[in-house]
Design a protein around this motif. Structure first.
Motif, PDB file in Angstrom:
ATOM      1  N   ASP A 114      -6.619  39.818  59.882  1.00 20.13           N
ATOM      2  CA  ASP A 114      -6.141  38.660  60.555  1.00 20.13           C
ATOM      3  C   ASP A 114      -5.511  37.475  59.709  1.00 20.13           C
ATOM      4  OD1 ASP A 114      -7.643  39.288  62.700  1.00 20.13           O
ATOM      5  OD2 ASP A 114      -9.645  38.516  62.183  1.00 20.13           O
ATOM      6  N   ASP A 115      -5.457  37.881  58.380  1.00 21.21           N
ATOM      7  CA  ASP A 115      -4.560  36.950  57.517  1.00 21.21           C
ATOM      8  C   ASP A 115      -3.275  37.453  57.180  1.00 21.21           C
ATOM      9  OD1 ASP A 115      -6.782  35.184  56.927  1.00 21.21           O
ATOM     10  OD2 ASP A 115      -7.636  36.237  55.505  1.00 21.21           O
ATOM     11  N   LYS A 173       2.685  37.107  54.893  1.00 20.86           N
ATOM     12  CA  LYS A 173       3.437  37.371  55.940  1.00 20.86           C
ATOM     13  C   LYS A 173       4.585  38.246  55.582  1.00 20.86           C
ATOM     14  CE  LYS A 173       5.308  33.591  58.097  1.00 20.86           C
ATOM     15  NZ  LYS A 173       6.050  32.376  58.130  1.00 20.86           N
ATOM     16  N   THR A 226       0.599  38.254  59.055  1.00 13.98           N
ATOM     17  CA  THR A 226       1.545  38.141  60.148  1.00 13.98           C
ATOM     18  C   THR A 226       2.833  38.986  59.819  1.00 13.98           C
ATOM     19  OG1 THR A 226       1.007  35.811  60.400  1.00 13.98           O
ATOM     20  CG2 THR A 226       3.092  36.314  61.485  1.00 13.98           C
ATOM     21  N   LYS A 230      -2.706  29.237  51.462  1.00 11.03           N
ATOM     22  CA  LYS A 230      -3.763  29.664  52.194  1.00 11.03           C
ATOM     23  C   LYS A 230      -4.322  30.958  52.113  1.00 11.03           C
ATOM     24  CE  LYS A 230      -3.279  26.089  55.922  1.00 11.03           C
ATOM     25  NZ  LYS A 230      -3.222  25.964  57.395  1.00 11.03           N
ATOM     26  N   LYS A 264      -2.539  33.640  53.262  1.00  7.88           N
ATOM     27  CA  LYS A 264      -2.162  34.369  54.201  1.00  7.88           C
ATOM     28  C   LYS A 264      -0.894  35.131  53.732  1.00  7.88           C
ATOM     29  CE  LYS A 264      -4.943  32.316  57.283  1.00  7.88           C
ATOM     30  NZ  LYS A 264      -5.815  32.704  57.763  1.00  7.88           N
TER      31      LYS A 264
END
Length: 745
Positions: free
Chosen positions: A493-494, A464, A496, A460, A462
């Motif tokens: 926001d993308d 991490k 973590t 996606k 994203k």
């Protein structure tokens, strides 16, 4: 969605909502099934031997499952040799339940484990202990003649002992046109974070444990538990995602961790052990310290002689040291110096780091001495410091990696209105209150340590990032997320950031104001490594327009790779991962400081505090009415969380100067005010107008981010400035902290 640079932006704490709504779980709040509760029994004598522990009445109580003491603990693999602890000073660490010897008042001597906390606590009152008491010594002032040099060890690499003497101090001091000699007394202070020290141990079977602990170092506790109990590291998992304050108290594994794990392994059950507030006073503290200074200067104010000595307490089994006397010659160059630091072993638990350890103690003596000299010389206190400004660290004969302390003075003075002060003490009033202003310098070392981080990008797009580092409430989660977002050119926001888990890449304990620079540099390095891997995949894509360009020819923005010369030519992270069969792209990186390069420089954050106080002339009550602190700490990653850190340090400075101390009855060897009712700290009504300035400072030496950290530097300069302001208000120089009203009457 267009990405914007996050570093330097005031981002709200990402975990803030969880904390204010109560959704954030701390070590004692996890819902663990079939959970037993432990309550600790502490020694009521200060030194001696346990003759008998009568547990019969406690055992007879319904709901009591087990009682542990030195009589029935299992043999532990590492109990007879030194075990791992990242923050251990030279000596032998305290070993709970090791034998029948009592080393200090409040030492844990038994653990009651029961079905409920209330049962365990009540059963603990039924245990009767017979002792053979021995004479003890707890008063530092009575044993100054017994002071000795500290033992050297690995800890002295981070906490260096005083440098050798330079020149001929005695001659220079005696020949000085202006002299000031002072004695400074600092009492004991105890950490009082709101969250009590708690451990919840989940017994997973076959010697495997999941442990929720209040700590500043998940990796440190994992190493400690594995070594002490003879377990494989992979079988011990320490989790600490939320910490309700620590300030140094969680750097070392505290004894409730040992007791909880011991009980869990013995009973093969889930166990929780929580200290009560009084028990929070039975381990580590800021040590009693007595200092003496003698500074000499020429008639024009140039410092020629600096003598600073300190004698501090330590335990009988460890040599806990602080950097107390090294700072003066770093701040103010003088050709003749004599610095000395000694320890007195007493029958107390080992002291331990407490925010700005040594610095907040030593700077009071240094800055009050400089202030006193300014009045003797009839020179403005700030002008005296500017006159003796160190462009180079003469104490180590090194340049500073960067230093904007002069701008701290100038910007804070302007904001405060320092130029409007009347120079003579006791000349400004508001009704029945004397008004005074004072200022002080602050300094704190920048420490470089290795750390590791992992980064991955999923289908996606994203990101991490993982690290075992904790977040003790300073905003680490938020800051690391900002660093990661900028490093990969992705929207915040993308991203973590996962942390507070010993199963994640190794991190040093969170302390010393080094976490942002150390772990943040590891996060940046991991993301830079990931960028290379993503770009390599992009080059291999079918019909890739990047196969003939180098990494320096592209830019990572908006979750995509763009050609610098043609922004219409790009590929998204999602497309790259899709071409990789949807598999994540991963990277990990160790951030290992270039020690040889760093050793060539003195690395420090600096501050200047300006304070106004009102002193009630009849009652002696002191009120800090306003204060400004200017800080030079390299690149400020998040001004909002950094400002909170400085404000917290300033408030602690008020506490240190005027409120905070632990009182011991030396006839009993016992601390007497072991609760938040009698251990005085400021309340909201004590805090007035506080302001923070961050001075621009560029540093390409200290780490990849150029960040120095702000945890300690806000406290370092505040308390001395208050003491100096009290002198200006009253004409009375009080060199004993905390300053009580009776000293001013």
């Amino acid at each position: 969605m267009k990405t914007s640079k996050q570093i330097g932006k005031s981002v709200n704490r990402l975990e803030g909502y969880l904390k204010v709504t109560g959704a954030a779980k701390y070590a004692g709040e996890y819902d663990v099934p079939d959970l037993l509760q432990g309550y600790i029994v502490n020694s009521t004598i200060t030194k001696g031997k346990i003759l008998e522990i009568d547990e019969s009445a406690a055992h007879a109580l319904s709901g009591v499952v087990a009682i542990f003491s030195h009589n029935n603990r299992t043999k532990l693999p590492w109990f007879d040799i030194m075990y791992a602890d990242m923050d251990a000073p030279p000596g032998t660490p305290f070993k709970p339940f090791y034998n029948d010897q009592i080393l200090y008042n409040g030492q844990p001597i038994a653990l009651v484990v029961a079905e409920t906390f209330e049962t365990a606590r009540y059963a603990a009152t039924l245990i009767n202990v017979t002792y053979d008491e021995e004479p003890f010594e707890t008063e530092l002032a009575a044993h100054l003649d017994d002071a000795r040099d500290p033992k050297k060890g690995i800890a002295t690499l981070i906490k260096p002992l005083p440098p050798s003497a330079n020149g001929d101090f005695e001659k220079a001091y005696n020949d000085a046109d202006a002299q000031y000699a002072g004695e400074f007394i600092h009492g004991t202070e105890h950490h009082n974070p709101l969250e009590l020290f708690t451990t919840t141990t989940v017994y997973e079977g076959d010697g495997k444990l999941t442990v929720y602990d209040k700590t500043q170092g998940t990796s440190n506790c994992q190493i400690y538990i594995a070594n002490v109990f003879g377990l494989h590291y992979k079988d011990v998992r320490i989790l600490s995602p939320f910490v309700g304050g620590a300030f140094g108290s969680g750097l070392r594994p505290q004894y409730q961790l040992f007791l909880c794990v011991m009980a869990s392994l013995e009973l093969k059950r889930n166990v929780r052990v929580t200290m009560d507030r009084a028990q929070m006073f039975t381990f580590g503290h800021r040590p009693q310290t007595i200092q003496k200074t003698r500074f000499g200067a020429t008639a024009d104010g140039t410092l020629t002689a600096i003598n600073h000595t300190a004698i501090a307490e330590t335990s009988q089994h460890e040599d806990y040291t602080e950097v107390v006397v090294n700072w003066a010659n770093m701040l103010y160059p003088a050709k003749n110096t004599l610095l000395d630091y000694k320890l007195v072993p007493l029958d107390v638990f080992s002291p331990m780091d407490m925010r700005a350890p040594g610095g907040s103690t030593g700077l009071h003596a240094i800055e009050a001495t400089m202030d006193a000299l300014s009045y003797i010389l009839k020179v403005d206190p700030m002008e005296l410091r500017l006159l003796n400004y160190a462009e180079r660290d003469v104490s180590a004969d090194k340049p500073f990696s960067s230093k904007e302390l002069k701008q701290c003075y100038l910007q804070a003075a302007e904001k405060f209105g320092w130029a409007n002060r009347k120079s003579e003490p006791r000349t400004t009033r508001r009704g029945n209150r004397l008004v005074g202003t004072g200022m002080s310098s602050g300094i704190w070392d920048v420490i470089a340590l290795p750390a590791k981080a992992k980064a991955s990008i999923n289908k996606k797009g994203k990101l991490k990032v993982k690290s075992a580092v904790t977040d003790i409430g300073t905003g680490t989660l938020t800051v690391m997320t900002q660093i990661a977002a900028d490093s990969l050119g992705i929207h915040i926001d993308d991203v973590t950031f996962e942390y507070g888990d010993s199963n994640m890449p190794l991190s040093p304990i969170q302390g010393g104001s080094y976490t942002t620079g150390v772990v943040g540099s590891a996060v940046k390095a991991a993301c830079e490594s990931l960028k290379k891997k993503i770009f390599k995949k992009a080059k291999k894509m079918n019909n890739s327009t990047f196969n003939s360009v180098a990494l320096e020819d592209v830019v990572f923005e908006d979750g995509s790779i763009y050609l610098k010369q043609d922004k219409s030519n790009f590929v998204t992270f999602k497309e790259i991962i899709a071409d990789n069969d949807g598999k994540k792209i991963k990277a990990s990186k160790n951030n290992i400081p270039n020690v040889l390069k760093l050793k060539q420089y003195t690395r420090a954050a600096h501050s200047a505090a300006f304070v106004e106080v009102e002193v009630d002339e009849q009652l002696g009550i002191v009120n800090v009415t306003r204060a400004v602190t200017a800080v030079a700490a390299g690149k400020i990653i998040n001004p909002k969380t950094a400002r909170s850190q400085i404000l917290g340090g300033m408030i602690w400075g008020i506490s240190k100067a005027l409120r905070e101390e632990t009182l011991m009855d030396h006839n009993l060897g016992k601390y007497m005010n072991t609760d938040l009712g009698e251990y005085h700290i400021p309340v909201h009504a004590d805090i007035h107008e506080l302001d923070v300035i961050f001075v621009d400072e560029k540093d390409d030496i200290i780490n990849e981010l150029g960040s120095k950290g702000v945890g300690e530097i806000g406290l370092a300069s505040m308390a001395p400035a208050i003491a100096n302001a009290i002198y200006h208000a009253t004409g009375k120089r009080i060199n004993k902290f905390p300053i009580h009203f009776d000293q001013l009457l």
